[in-house]
Scaffold this motif. Sequence first.
Motif, PDB file in Angstrom:
ATOM      1  N   ALA A 109      -9.102  -0.374   0.588  1.00  0.00           N
ATOM      2  CA  ALA A 109      -7.839  -0.186   1.298  1.00  0.00           C
ATOM      3  C   ALA A 109      -7.638   1.310   1.481  1.00  0.00           C
ATOM      4  CB  ALA A 109      -6.680  -0.799   0.520  1.00  0.00           C
ATOM      5  N   PHE A 110      -7.381   1.711   2.722  1.00  0.00           N
ATOM      6  CA  PHE A 110      -7.179   3.119   3.071  1.00  0.00           C
ATOM      7  C   PHE A 110      -5.738   3.276   3.549  1.00  0.00           C
ATOM      8  CE2 PHE A 110     -11.612   2.072   3.793  1.00  0.00           C
ATOM      9  CZ  PHE A 110     -12.288   3.119   3.197  1.00  0.00           C
ATOM     10  N   VAL A 114      -6.138   9.933   5.570  1.00  0.00           N
ATOM     11  CA  VAL A 114      -6.117   9.053   4.402  1.00  0.00           C
ATOM     12  C   VAL A 114      -5.322   9.715   3.280  1.00  0.00           C
ATOM     13  CG1 VAL A 114      -7.521   7.807   2.719  1.00  0.00           C
ATOM     14  CG2 VAL A 114      -8.314   8.019   5.087  1.00  0.00           C
ATOM     15  N   LEU A 115      -4.258   9.012   2.839  1.00  0.00           N
ATOM     16  CA  LEU A 115      -3.409   9.489   1.754  1.00  0.00           C
ATOM     17  C   LEU A 115      -3.872   8.963   0.400  1.00  0.00           C
ATOM     18  CD1 LEU A 115       0.032   8.748   3.458  1.00  0.00           C
ATOM     19  CD2 LEU A 115      -1.197  10.943   3.396  1.00  0.00           C
ATOM     20  N   GLY A 116      -4.475   7.774   0.417  1.00  0.00           N
ATOM     21  CA  GLY A 116      -4.927   7.152  -0.818  1.00  0.00           C
ATOM     22  C   GLY A 116      -5.975   6.101  -0.526  1.00  0.00           C
ATOM     23  N   ILE A 117      -6.807   5.836  -1.515  1.00  0.00           N
ATOM     24  CA  ILE A 117      -7.904   4.866  -1.365  1.00  0.00           C
ATOM     25  C   ILE A 117      -7.943   3.985  -2.602  1.00  0.00           C
ATOM     26  CG2 ILE A 117     -10.402   4.559  -1.142  1.00  0.00           C
ATOM     27  CD1 ILE A 117     -10.482   7.435   0.032  1.00  0.00           C
ATOM     28  N   ARG A 118      -8.108   2.697  -2.366  1.00  0.00           N
ATOM     29  CA  ARG A 118      -8.393   1.736  -3.431  1.00  0.00           C
ATOM     30  C   ARG A 118      -9.644   0.994  -3.021  1.00  0.00           C
ATOM     31  NH1 ARG A 118      -5.780  -2.215  -2.715  1.00  0.00           N
ATOM     32  NH2 ARG A 118      -6.040  -3.303  -4.653  1.00  0.00           N
ATOM     33  N   HIS A 119     -10.548   0.726  -3.934  1.00  0.00           N
ATOM     34  CA  HIS A 119     -11.703  -0.106  -3.600  1.00  0.00           C
ATOM     35  C   HIS A 119     -12.185  -0.803  -4.847  1.00  0.00           C
ATOM     36  CE1 HIS A 119     -14.851   2.628  -5.209  1.00  0.00           C
ATOM     37  NE2 HIS A 119     -13.991   3.572  -4.877  1.00  0.00           N
ATOM     38  N   ARG A 120     -12.861  -1.915  -4.625  1.00  0.00           N
ATOM     39  CA  ARG A 120     -13.403  -2.660  -5.759  1.00  0.00           C
ATOM     40  C   ARG A 120     -14.924  -2.547  -5.734  1.00  0.00           C
ATOM     41  NH1 ARG A 120     -12.240  -8.901  -3.784  1.00  0.00           N
ATOM     42  NH2 ARG A 120     -14.393  -9.264  -3.203  1.00  0.00           N
TER      43      ARG A 120
END
Length: 168
Positions: free
Chosen positions: A129-130, A150-156
């Motif tokens: 998620a970007f 991009v302010l933040g990144i989540r990834h699995r």
Amino acid sequence: MNAMSQQDRAAPVDAADALAFRAAMARVGASVNVITSAGPAGRGGFTATAMSSVTDDPPTLLVCMNRRSAQCGMFLENGVFCVNVLSNDHVALAGHFAGKIADMEARYASGDWETLPSGNFALHDAIAAFDCRIVAHQLVGTHYVLFGEVLGIRHRPTGHPLLYLDRA
């Protein structure tokens, strides 16, 4: 090296032929993404394959959105979006945000979402998620191209992305 058969060779097409362009693009695999936005103008979202990185300094990506979408104004007014890269478990969710479900609340009810610091919604089990702030947008033909820093990144670390190829 094996020679390609006549049937396997790419046929030349007129550069202005939109149908031939769409048919050729259907042969290009792409990740399926749900693009969300939330803010003062409301909450929305749509399914898109037209997403790409632009640069890593600063981290920026682009998303293309049909200018006829009723959500265009809302996305631009909110000034933010989140790209949720879907896994192969998200086929139904992709369909919901592609318009199989018209009601936005029902679309969101079909997923498990987290609220990000920007106010955007990220799919809890997205491959990545970007969270982005719109830094520019441009109308090109039938679509707006939204550029997001991009302010933040989540990834699995596990899972397989949902891919779109041959219109499926």
